[in-house]
Design a protein around this motif. Structure first.
Motif, PDB file in Angstrom:
ATOM      1  N   PHE A  61      45.092  34.402  50.078  1.00  0.00           N
ATOM      2  CA  PHE A  61      44.001  33.597  49.534  1.00  0.00           C
ATOM      3  C   PHE A  61      44.097  33.575  48.021  1.00  0.00           C
ATOM      4  CE2 PHE A  61      42.542  37.864  49.135  1.00  0.00           C
ATOM      5  CZ  PHE A  61      41.783  37.877  47.967  1.00  0.00           C
ATOM      6  N   GLY A  62      43.355  32.686  47.435  1.00  0.00           N
ATOM      7  CA  GLY A  62      43.224  32.651  45.980  1.00  0.00           C
ATOM      8  C   GLY A  62      41.880  32.072  45.606  1.00  0.00           C
ATOM      9  N   LEU A  63      41.252  32.660  44.598  1.00  0.00           N
ATOM     10  CA  LEU A  63      39.984  32.167  44.068  1.00  0.00           C
ATOM     11  C   LEU A  63      40.179  31.823  42.593  1.00  0.00           C
ATOM     12  CD1 LEU A  63      37.501  34.804  45.553  1.00  0.00           C
ATOM     13  CD2 LEU A  63      37.842  32.452  46.329  1.00  0.00           C
ATOM     14  N   PHE A  64      39.729  30.656  42.222  1.00  0.00           N
ATOM     15  CA  PHE A  64      39.810  30.208  40.842  1.00  0.00           C
ATOM     16  C   PHE A  64      38.420  30.243  40.230  1.00  0.00           C
ATOM     17  CE2 PHE A  64      43.348  28.228  43.023  1.00  0.00           C
ATOM     18  CZ  PHE A  64      44.393  28.440  42.155  1.00  0.00           C
ATOM     19  N   ARG A  65      38.330  30.658  38.989  1.00  0.00           N
ATOM     20  CA  ARG A  65      37.057  30.732  38.266  1.00  0.00           C
ATOM     21  C   ARG A  65      37.059  29.650  37.205  1.00  0.00           C
ATOM     22  NH1 ARG A  65      36.273  33.538  33.397  1.00  0.00           N
ATOM     23  NH2 ARG A  65      34.115  34.053  32.995  1.00  0.00           N
ATOM     24  N   ALA A  66      36.021  28.808  37.203  1.00  0.00           N
ATOM     25  CA  ALA A  66      35.914  27.753  36.190  1.00  0.00           C
ATOM     26  C   ALA A  66      35.877  28.387  34.808  1.00  0.00           C
ATOM     27  CB  ALA A  66      34.660  26.921  36.422  1.00  0.00           C
ATOM     28  N   LEU A  67      36.622  27.772  33.885  1.00  0.00           N
ATOM     29  CA  LEU A  67      36.764  28.337  32.545  1.00  0.00           C
ATOM     30  C   LEU A  67      37.069  27.231  31.550  1.00  0.00           C
ATOM     31  CD1 LEU A  67      37.133  31.020  30.852  1.00  0.00           C
ATOM     32  CD2 LEU A  67      39.547  30.825  31.417  1.00  0.00           C
ATOM     33  N   LEU A  73      42.968  31.918  37.405  1.00  0.00           N
ATOM     34  CA  LEU A  73      43.216  32.468  38.733  1.00  0.00           C
ATOM     35  C   LEU A  73      42.527  33.817  38.732  1.00  0.00           C
ATOM     36  CD1 LEU A  73      44.415  32.405  41.545  1.00  0.00           C
ATOM     37  CD2 LEU A  73      46.555  33.298  40.579  1.00  0.00           C
ATOM     38  N   TRP A  74      41.362  33.876  39.365  1.00  0.00           N
ATOM     39  CA  TRP A  74      40.470  35.030  39.266  1.00  0.00           C
ATOM     40  C   TRP A  74      40.854  36.146  40.224  1.00  0.00           C
ATOM     41  CZ3 TRP A  74      36.113  36.599  42.476  1.00  0.00           C
ATOM     42  CH2 TRP A  74      35.313  37.580  41.871  1.00  0.00           C
ATOM     43  N   LEU A  75      41.256  35.772  41.431  1.00  0.00           N
ATOM     44  CA  LEU A  75      41.585  36.776  42.432  1.00  0.00           C
ATOM     45  C   LEU A  75      42.519  36.141  43.454  1.00  0.00           C
ATOM     46  CD1 LEU A  75      40.882  39.674  43.407  1.00  0.00           C
ATOM     47  CD2 LEU A  75      39.040  38.663  44.749  1.00  0.00           C
ATOM     48  N   ALA A  76      43.573  36.851  43.790  1.00  0.00           N
ATOM     49  CA  ALA A  76      44.501  36.382  44.819  1.00  0.00           C
ATOM     50  C   ALA A  76      44.972  37.592  45.600  1.00  0.00           C
ATOM     51  CB  ALA A  76      45.687  35.656  44.190  1.00  0.00           C
ATOM     52  N   GLY A  77      45.285  37.355  46.845  1.00  0.00           N
ATOM     53  CA  GLY A  77      45.771  38.449  47.673  1.00  0.00           C
ATOM     54  C   GLY A  77      46.675  37.938  48.774  1.00  0.00           C
ATOM     55  N   LEU A  78      47.566  38.804  49.183  1.00  0.00           N
ATOM     56  CA  LEU A  78      48.500  38.510  50.256  1.00  0.00           C
ATOM     57  C   LEU A  78      48.508  39.696  51.199  1.00  0.00           C
ATOM     58  CD1 LEU A  78      50.731  36.531  51.273  1.00  0.00           C
ATOM     59  CD2 LEU A  78      52.345  37.829  49.865  1.00  0.00           C
ATOM     60  N   GLU A  79      48.467  39.429  52.489  1.00  0.00           N
ATOM     61  CA  GLU A  79      48.497  40.493  53.484  1.00  0.00           C
ATOM     62  C   GLU A  79      49.651  41.446  53.172  1.00  0.00           C
ATOM     63  OE1 GLU A  79      49.655  40.585  58.121  1.00  0.00           O
ATOM     64  OE2 GLU A  79      48.109  39.119  57.560  1.00  0.00           O
ATOM     65  N   PHE A  80      49.357  42.732  53.208  1.00  0.00           N
ATOM     66  CA  PHE A  80      50.326  43.733  52.788  1.00  0.00           C
ATOM     67  C   PHE A  80      51.663  43.589  53.509  1.00  0.00           C
ATOM     68  CE2 PHE A  80      52.225  47.971  52.640  1.00  0.00           C
ATOM     69  CZ  PHE A  80      52.255  48.162  51.266  1.00  0.00           C
TER      70      PHE A  80
END
Length: 164
Positions: A61-67, A73-80
């Motif tokens: 997933f990835g979450l973007f923060r308006a700026l 790119l505020w937070l991203a993760g990939l299954e281990f």
């Protein structure tokens, strides 16, 4: 997860409250560092399927923060278990290929993360360069970032300004 978020610290509680709001509502509330007003900040997000067919469960997933007219790119993760074999690159390519990703100017990586070098390498392919470190974060700025924002980011890194 960084050590600072591992327990029930005030920082961890604030982070997870923001994350929950972002996931449920698509935004979170922040205090503007200059005006001290509370502002709603958009947090668009995406989920990642490695086969791009949306079958089975997403693995990232990835979450973007308006700026400032763009995004971080505020937070991203990939299954281990999916790390390696080009999956991190595929995730980053997919995130930066979205409409929000194309207007992303800033990425911050925890300096203590064991994946910081791998992520830094992946960011290079998307025209990001490191612009400095703060106590806990390494900051990256896209080379084509708007000049006003680039100056604000560099000022934030040098401790002269808080970037909202």
């Amino acid at each position: 997860m960084t050590a600072g978020l591992a327990g029930e610290t005030p920082q961890a509680l604030e982070f997870f409250a923001k994350l929950k709001r972002a996931l449920v509502h698509g935004y979170f509330v922040e205090e503007d560092s200059q005006s001290r007003r509370l502002e709603s900040v958009a947090i668009p997000g995406y989920v990642f399927w490695p086969d791009d067919r949306h079958s089975g469960n997403p693995v990232g997933f990835g979450l973007f923060r308006a700026l400032n007219g763009g995004y971080e790119l505020w937070l991203a993760g990939l299954e281990f278990g999916r790390r390696g074999d080009g999956q991190g690159r595929a995730l980053m390519d997919a995130l930066f290929g979205t409409s929000h990703g194309k207007k992303t100017w800033v990425v911050r990586i925890p300096r203590g993360s064991r994946y910081r070098e791998a992520v830094a390498h992946l960011l290079e392919a998307h025209d990001f360069e490191p612009v400095g470190d703060t106590k806990t974060l390494r900051w990256f700025l896209r080379r084509k970032a708007p000049p006003v924002l680039a100056t604000r980011v560099r000022d934030a890194v040098s401790g002269q300004l808080q970037l909202n």
